[in-house]
Design a protein around this motif. Structure first.
Motif, short mmCIF file in Angstrom:
data_model
loop_
_atom_site.label_atom_id
_atom_site.label_comp_id
_atom_site.label_asym_id
_atom_site.label_seq_id
_atom_site.Cartn_x
_atom_site.Cartn_y
_atom_site.Cartn_z
N ALA A 100 5.64 -11.63 8.45
CA ALA A 100 5.69 -10.24 7.99
C ALA A 100 5.23 -10.19 6.54
O ALA A 100 5.72 -10.95 5.69
N ALA A 101 4.29 -9.30 6.25
CA ALA A 101 3.83 -9.06 4.88
C ALA A 101 4.40 -7.73 4.44
O ALA A 101 3.94 -6.67 4.86
N VAL A 102 5.43 -7.77 3.61
CA VAL A 102 6.20 -6.57 3.27
C VAL A 102 5.81 -6.06 1.89
O VAL A 102 6.02 -6.73 0.88
N GLU A 103 5.24 -4.88 1.88
CA GLU A 103 5.00 -4.13 0.65
C GLU A 103 5.79 -2.83 0.74
O GLU A 103 5.94 -2.26 1.83
N GLY A 104 6.32 -2.35 -0.36
CA GLY A 104 7.06 -1.10 -0.33
C GLY A 104 8.37 -1.24 0.43
O GLY A 104 9.05 -2.26 0.34
N PHE A 105 8.70 -0.24 1.25
CA PHE A 105 9.98 -0.22 1.95
C PHE A 105 9.91 -0.92 3.30
O PHE A 105 8.97 -0.75 4.07
N ALA A 106 10.96 -1.68 3.58
CA ALA A 106 11.24 -2.21 4.91
C ALA A 106 12.68 -1.84 5.19
O ALA A 106 13.61 -2.59 4.89
N LEU A 107 12.88 -0.65 5.73
CA LEU A 107 14.22 -0.11 5.91
C LEU A 107 14.53 0.11 7.38
O LEU A 107 13.63 0.39 8.18
N GLY A 108 15.80 0.00 7.73
CA GLY A 108 16.21 0.22 9.11
C GLY A 108 15.43 -0.65 10.07
O GLY A 108 15.43 -1.88 9.96
N GLY A 109 14.73 -0.01 11.01
CA GLY A 109 13.93 -0.75 11.96
C GLY A 109 12.85 -1.58 11.30
O GLY A 109 12.44 -2.62 11.83
N GLY A 110 12.39 -1.16 10.12
CA GLY A 110 11.41 -1.94 9.38
C GLY A 110 11.99 -3.25 8.88
O GLY A 110 11.34 -4.30 8.92
N CYS A 111 13.24 -3.21 8.42
CA CYS A 111 13.92 -4.43 8.00
C CYS A 111 14.20 -5.32 9.20
O CYS A 111 14.07 -6.55 9.12
N ALA A 141 18.29 -2.97 16.80
CA ALA A 141 17.21 -3.85 17.24
C ALA A 141 17.39 -5.26 16.67
O ALA A 141 16.42 -5.92 16.32
N GLY A 142 18.65 -5.68 16.57
CA GLY A 142 18.92 -7.03 16.13
C GLY A 142 19.35 -7.16 14.68
O GLY A 142 19.63 -8.28 14.22
N GLY A 143 19.44 -6.06 13.96
CA GLY A 143 19.75 -6.13 12.54
C GLY A 143 21.10 -6.74 12.22
O GLY A 143 21.23 -7.55 11.29
N THR A 144 22.14 -6.38 12.98
CA THR A 144 23.46 -6.94 12.70
C THR A 144 23.53 -8.43 13.04
O THR A 144 24.39 -9.14 12.52
#
Length: 258
Positions: A100-111, A141-144
């Motif tokens: 994953a190439a993360v620029e800016g926000f990776a929130l909720g489902g993005g994280c 989607a697996g965050g917890t």
């Protein structure tokens, strides 16, 4: 694949998938997830693709799930439940390395998307978080599960219960991010790392990923047994013999993935 919302390009043995919903801050919806699942299924069958990079356009990784779709999600969950063929299942079972190439926000489902990848490269001003509790929800989607595996209980609980995001440096220190790089360079760095991985034996890389992920789901004893099985598969492969011969001859190996 729907090209309008997902751009797929190739750089040698590396496939770059870019989420292209800039007006919606690259948020996830059913159409995008279906397109990503279909593309990953295609890339899985393509022996010329040895690694995948996932990014977002316009300096934004993914701001999360599309909030406007919550009513649809509620109805679907009540009627049918989650599909076993969902994007998240396809990604979790994808055998090739995913960065994953993360620029800016990776929130909720993005994280959650970043956490589901094998490696995360982040721009220095990136923010990674799971703010679902702020709208009366939780990660679905697996965050917890994946975040607590990556950063440990204390950090994960802070993220999950406050909804506050981590900076890129904090995420790197916690173990969610592998490397922090200058803003605007995360994609190039992720592609370069993917190309470096692609130079190795495809079979060995797949077996190493499989053994490492197995450690997250089993006891140490079971994990060691699984590693041993994968080790013997690797050393009996043509790639292993080629790697040994190339090392002794002081030349670059010519791996075939067999």
């Amino acid at each position: 694949m729907t090209e309008q919302i997902l751009q797929s390009t190739r750089d040698g043995a590396v496939a770059l998938l870019e989420i292209n919903r800039p007006k919606a801050k690259n948020s996830l919806n059913d159409e995008l997830l279906a397109a990503m699942a279909a593309e990953l299924a295609t890339l899985r069958r393509d022996d010329t693709v040895l690694a995948v990079v996932i990014a977002g356009v316009d300096g934004m990784f993914c701001a999360g799930a599309d909030i406007t779709a919550l009513d649809e999600i509620r109805a679907r969950a009540l009627v049918t439940g989650d599909s076993a063929e969902s994007f998240w299942s396809v990604l979790s079972e994808f055998p090739k390395p995913v960065i994953a190439a993360v620029e800016g926000f990776a929130l909720g489902g993005g994280c959650e998307l970043a956490a589901a990848c094998d490696i995360v490269i982040a721009g220095e001003s990136a923010r990674l978080g799971v703010p679902e509790v702020r709208i009366g929800a939780i990660p679905g989607a697996g965050g917890t599960q994946r975040i607590i595996q990556a950063v440990g209980k204390a950090k994960a609980m802070t993220m999950l219960l406050t909804g506050d995001p981590l900076t890129a440096d904090q995420a790197c220190e916690a173990g969610l991010v592998a490397e922090v790089i200058a803003d605007g360079e995360a994609v190039a760095r992720a592609v370069a790392m993917a190309q470096r991985i692609a130079e190795n034996s495809p079979l060995a890389v797949t077996l190493a990923k499989d053994a490492a992920l197995h450690a997250l789901e089993t006891s140490l004893t079971q994990g060691l047994e699984h590693e041993k099985r994968n080790f013997y598969v690797a050393v009996h492969s043509a790639d292993s013999r080629e790697g040994q011969a190339a090392f002794l001859a002081k030349r670059a190996p010519r791996f075939t993935g067999k």
